[in-house]
Scaffold this active site. Sequence first.
Site, mmCIF file in Angstrom:
data_model
loop_
_atom_site.group_PDB
_atom_site.id
_atom_site.type_symbol
_atom_site.label_atom_id
_atom_site.label_comp_id
_atom_site.label_asym_id
_atom_site.label_seq_id
_atom_site.Cartn_x
_atom_site.Cartn_y
_atom_site.Cartn_z
ATOM 1 N N ALA A 1 -46.818 5.770 -43.004
ATOM 2 C CA ALA A 1 -47.638 5.929 -44.211
ATOM 3 C C ALA A 1 -47.963 7.403 -44.450
ATOM 4 C CB ALA A 1 -48.925 5.116 -44.090
ATOM 5 N N GLU B 1 -37.106 -13.357 -39.974
ATOM 6 C CA GLU B 1 -38.333 -13.484 -39.177
ATOM 7 C C GLU B 1 -39.194 -14.598 -39.750
ATOM 8 O OE1 GLU B 1 -40.149 -9.594 -38.890
ATOM 9 O OE2 GLU B 1 -38.779 -9.004 -37.302
ATOM 10 N N ARG C 1 -47.026 -16.305 -37.884
ATOM 11 C CA ARG C 1 -47.502 -15.893 -36.557
ATOM 12 C C ARG C 1 -48.814 -16.533 -36.130
ATOM 13 N NH1 ARG C 1 -46.041 -9.503 -36.790
ATOM 14 N NH2 ARG C 1 -43.817 -9.864 -36.664
ATOM 15 N N HIS D 1 -49.979 -11.074 -32.132
ATOM 16 C CA HIS D 1 -48.551 -11.360 -32.004
ATOM 17 C C HIS D 1 -48.395 -12.460 -30.962
ATOM 18 C CE1 HIS D 1 -44.276 -11.083 -31.698
ATOM 19 N NE2 HIS D 1 -44.285 -10.264 -32.739
ATOM 20 N N HIS E 1 -52.310 -7.453 -32.601
ATOM 21 C CA HIS E 1 -51.108 -6.775 -33.081
ATOM 22 C C HIS E 1 -51.325 -5.964 -34.358
ATOM 23 C CE1 HIS E 1 -46.880 -6.062 -33.451
ATOM 24 N NE2 HIS E 1 -46.758 -6.750 -34.577
ATOM 25 N N ARG F 1 -50.542 -11.387 -42.662
ATOM 26 C CA ARG F 1 -49.402 -10.543 -43.028
ATOM 27 C C ARG F 1 -48.088 -11.275 -42.775
ATOM 28 N NH1 ARG F 1 -46.451 -6.093 -39.510
ATOM 29 N NH2 ARG F 1 -46.937 -7.652 -37.940
ATOM 30 N N GLY G 1 -47.720 8.488 -38.811
ATOM 31 C CA GLY G 1 -46.892 7.285 -38.864
ATOM 32 C C GLY G 1 -46.168 7.242 -40.204
HETATM 33 C C1 LIG Z 1 -45.069 -3.081 -31.063
HETATM 34 C C2 LIG Z 1 -45.157 -3.146 -32.573
HETATM 35 C C3 LIG Z 1 -44.114 -3.683 -33.300
HETATM 36 C C4 LIG Z 1 -44.174 -3.737 -34.696
HETATM 37 N N1 LIG Z 1 -43.095 -4.198 -35.397
HETATM 38 C C5 LIG Z 1 -43.119 -4.137 -36.755
HETATM 39 C C6 LIG Z 1 -41.966 -4.474 -37.515
HETATM 40 O O1 LIG Z 1 -40.922 -4.811 -36.977
HETATM 41 N N2 LIG Z 1 -42.056 -4.401 -38.875
HETATM 42 C C7 LIG Z 1 -43.198 -4.025 -39.518
HETATM 43 O O2 LIG Z 1 -43.212 -3.987 -40.763
HETATM 44 N N3 LIG Z 1 -44.307 -3.681 -38.810
HETATM 45 C C8 LIG Z 1 -44.283 -3.716 -37.463
HETATM 46 N N4 LIG Z 1 -45.396 -3.347 -36.754
HETATM 47 C C9 LIG Z 1 -46.566 -2.867 -37.483
HETATM 48 C C10 LIG Z 1 -46.280 -1.462 -37.995
HETATM 49 O O3 LIG Z 1 -45.611 -0.727 -36.992
HETATM 50 C C11 LIG Z 1 -47.553 -0.733 -38.369
HETATM 51 O O4 LIG Z 1 -48.370 -1.518 -39.164
HETATM 52 C C12 LIG Z 1 -47.192 0.536 -39.142
HETATM 53 O O5 LIG Z 1 -46.322 1.310 -38.365
HETATM 54 C C13 LIG Z 1 -48.430 1.307 -39.487
HETATM 55 O O6 LIG Z 1 -48.027 2.571 -39.962
HETATM 56 P P1 LIG Z 1 -49.161 3.630 -40.278
HETATM 57 O O7 LIG Z 1 -48.470 4.850 -40.731
HETATM 58 O O8 LIG Z 1 -50.177 3.021 -41.147
HETATM 59 O O9 LIG Z 1 -49.890 3.867 -38.865
HETATM 60 P P2 LIG Z 1 -49.321 4.422 -37.486
HETATM 61 O O10 LIG Z 1 -47.856 4.383 -37.437
HETATM 62 O O11 LIG Z 1 -50.045 3.731 -36.402
HETATM 63 O O12 LIG Z 1 -49.781 5.934 -37.500
HETATM 64 C C14 LIG Z 1 -51.151 6.277 -37.398
HETATM 65 C C15 LIG Z 1 -51.242 7.755 -37.099
HETATM 66 O O13 LIG Z 1 -52.577 8.220 -37.244
HETATM 67 C C16 LIG Z 1 -52.887 9.098 -36.171
HETATM 68 N N5 LIG Z 1 -54.353 9.145 -36.053
HETATM 69 C C17 LIG Z 1 -55.190 8.094 -35.873
HETATM 70 N N6 LIG Z 1 -56.464 8.540 -35.872
HETATM 71 C C18 LIG Z 1 -56.421 9.879 -36.062
HETATM 72 C C19 LIG Z 1 -57.407 10.900 -36.148
HETATM 73 N N7 LIG Z 1 -58.713 10.637 -36.041
HETATM 74 N N8 LIG Z 1 -57.001 12.171 -36.345
HETATM 75 C C20 LIG Z 1 -55.682 12.477 -36.452
HETATM 76 N N9 LIG Z 1 -54.711 11.546 -36.370
HETATM 77 C C21 LIG Z 1 -55.081 10.266 -36.183
HETATM 78 C C22 LIG Z 1 -52.142 8.506 -35.005
HETATM 79 O O14 LIG Z 1 -52.003 9.413 -33.958
HETATM 80 C C23 LIG Z 1 -50.829 8.143 -35.692
HETATM 81 O O15 LIG Z 1 -50.006 9.276 -35.796
HETATM 82 C C24 LIG Z 1 -45.342 -3.281 -35.355
HETATM 83 C C25 LIG Z 1 -46.395 -2.761 -34.618
HETATM 84 C C26 LIG Z 1 -46.312 -2.677 -33.236
HETATM 85 C C27 LIG Z 1 -47.453 -2.092 -32.469
#
Ligand SMILES: Cc1cc2nc3c(=O)[nH]c(=O)nc-3n(C[C@H](O)[C@H](O)[C@H](O)COP(=O)(O)OP(=O)(O)OC[C@H]3O[C@@H](n4cnc5c(N)ncnc54)[C@H](O)[C@@H]3O)c2cc1C
Length: 519
Positions: A16, A114, A275, A229, A336, A371, A14
């Site tokens: 991060a 928002e 929210r 949400h 959410h 948040r 993702g």
């Molecule tokens: C529908 C929706 C709408 C949203 N809208 C917004 C928005 O408009 N603005 C905003 O700021 N936030 C929004 N959010 C929240 C935001 O998208 C997330 O908080 C953010 O994307 C998290 O990013 P991340 O990189 O931490 O995790 P993620 O993007 O969830 O990535 C996690 C990754 O880890 C991998 N993974 C997990 N466990 C393992 C494992 N054991 N081994 C290998 N890989 C693993 C997964 O496959 C994935 O690739 C939204 C969330 C959703 C669900």
Amino acid sequence: MATQRFDYIAIGSGLAGLSFALQAAKHGTVCVLTKSEIHECNTNYAQGGIAAAVGESDSWELHERDTLIAGAGLCDLDAVRFLVQNGPKAIDWLRDIGTEFDVQDDNLLALGREGGHSRNRIVHHADNSGAEVERAIVEAIRNHPKITVYEQSYVTELLLHNGRCVGVAAMVSDRGLKTFYARAIMLATGGCGKLYSHTTNPAVSTGDGYGLAIRAGAVLENLEFIQFHPTTLYHPQMRSFLISEAVRGAGGTLRNHHGHRFMYEYDERLELAPRDIVARAIEAEIKRLETWCVYLDTTHIKKETLETKFPTIYEACKSVGLEIHKHWIPVVPAQHYSCGGVKTDLCGRTSIPGLYAAGEAACTGIHGGNRLASNSLLEAVVFGSAAAKAVADEPPCGKDVFKPMVPRCIPEAQAIRIRHGLQRTMTDYVAIVRTNKGLQAAKKKIKELIEDYKSQPSAPYSIYSIETLNLLLTGQKMVDMAIARKTNVGLHYNTDLIPNEESLNNEELKPSSAKKTPK
Ligand SMILES: Cc1cc2nc3c(=O)[nH]c(=O)nc-3n(C[C@H](O)[C@H](O)[C@H](O)COP(=O)(O)OP(=O)(O)OC[C@H]3O[C@@H](n4cnc5c(N)ncnc54)[C@H](O)[C@@H]3O)c2cc1C
């Protein structure tokens, strides 16, 4: 080869994990391990956009203030300041790597609004901002010579040697169990939506990062603050599809079964209250009128505006027979976002040397009790990038010390049964409105489910089984934290407790909800 070495490992693809990977690659080799396809993550589904104080009438001070108010007095001020001051830079960086954000006629960024934001500050790409950000960063990652990506590669364990995280064990697609060593490991595994029966999160959100960290002995924090949400589509053919807050920002209004705009009874900010307030108000209306859902009314907004601003939502609703310029959208709240996670400092360091965390898996302290909308993608970039700088100082990789061992799994049918039991428990007792009795019942039930899991016979390797164990451990920790929280604050709302007096007495942090708590 059963063992591989890199300078840095990112678990998760993702925003991060990939922000970290792209910037850590400036000073070493990086391996990205991700359990599904590279795009499959929460980031890819984000609709609204990214909050950053880039507008003319905006400032980091105002963004900071809004974030602190949403966080209900529990935010870490240093972390919030670090986030908001780095916001504009993060947007510039995302544009530099190829992200296309919407612009106005004068070529300045188009900014959405928002809930909880006092200014228009949501940088976006129509209503599929996350997919655009993910597209651009994946392209940059794929073109980087120092980054290796393993898709369909599931991290089963963090490897600790003399108290330091030195690597991970992962089941790599067709190649079996492998051990990866690195100078630093970034846990960027996202959230834990699959703890609940209804969630906006994709199937990969199974709390693996929390489970891995709990098993390794890392410190976690604030897990009791789960954001629901308020508006996800209530339709049998498309469960929990998110109707972005930006739709309310554009004028969408909430109505109950009688057509009454009920937010007047709950908060002076109406549909744009934070929210948790809106989600509780919806739940209260649903319970009061004994209905299944409430409605989001966009029929007063022009069809062309809806089609242009919200193409994904417009088409998704149309696909199930809802023409949102004519029909009210049936909506319910769904799990959410997890505000808590693995505790980190400003550089993403966890309590275990060598182990870093960022994004939804981490608890940097910026969200506090709740948040502020669209702060999470920003957090993923800002703290993922900060960690990428910090890891350059980590000592070199040590010697091989582990033999890969396939983790114990249980039969999938049993894991499915146990996971469903957990989801029912969390949904019934640890959701928007909690009670002392409900939390105690959840504690007891989860303990029984863990014992049930442990008593099952061993079975062939199954991701579903290990994910279920991680969910059980996360749920257990979350319930313990919810029980330990003795005041109602932020997203923790227990009808047997009183509101947090400290945050209510502080005029500066006082949300108007403090004056009127949803019934
Ligand atoms: C529908 C929706 C709408 C949203 N809208 C917004 C928005 O408009 N603005 C905003 O700021 N936030 C929004 N959010 C929240 C935001 O998208 C997330 O908080 C953010 O994307 C998290 O990013 P991340 O990189 O931490 O995790 P993620 O993007 O969830 O990535 C996690 C990754 O880890 C991998 N993974 C997990 N466990 C393992 C494992 N054991 N081994 C290998 N890989 C693993 C997964 O496959 C994935 O690739 C939204 C969330 C959703 C669900």
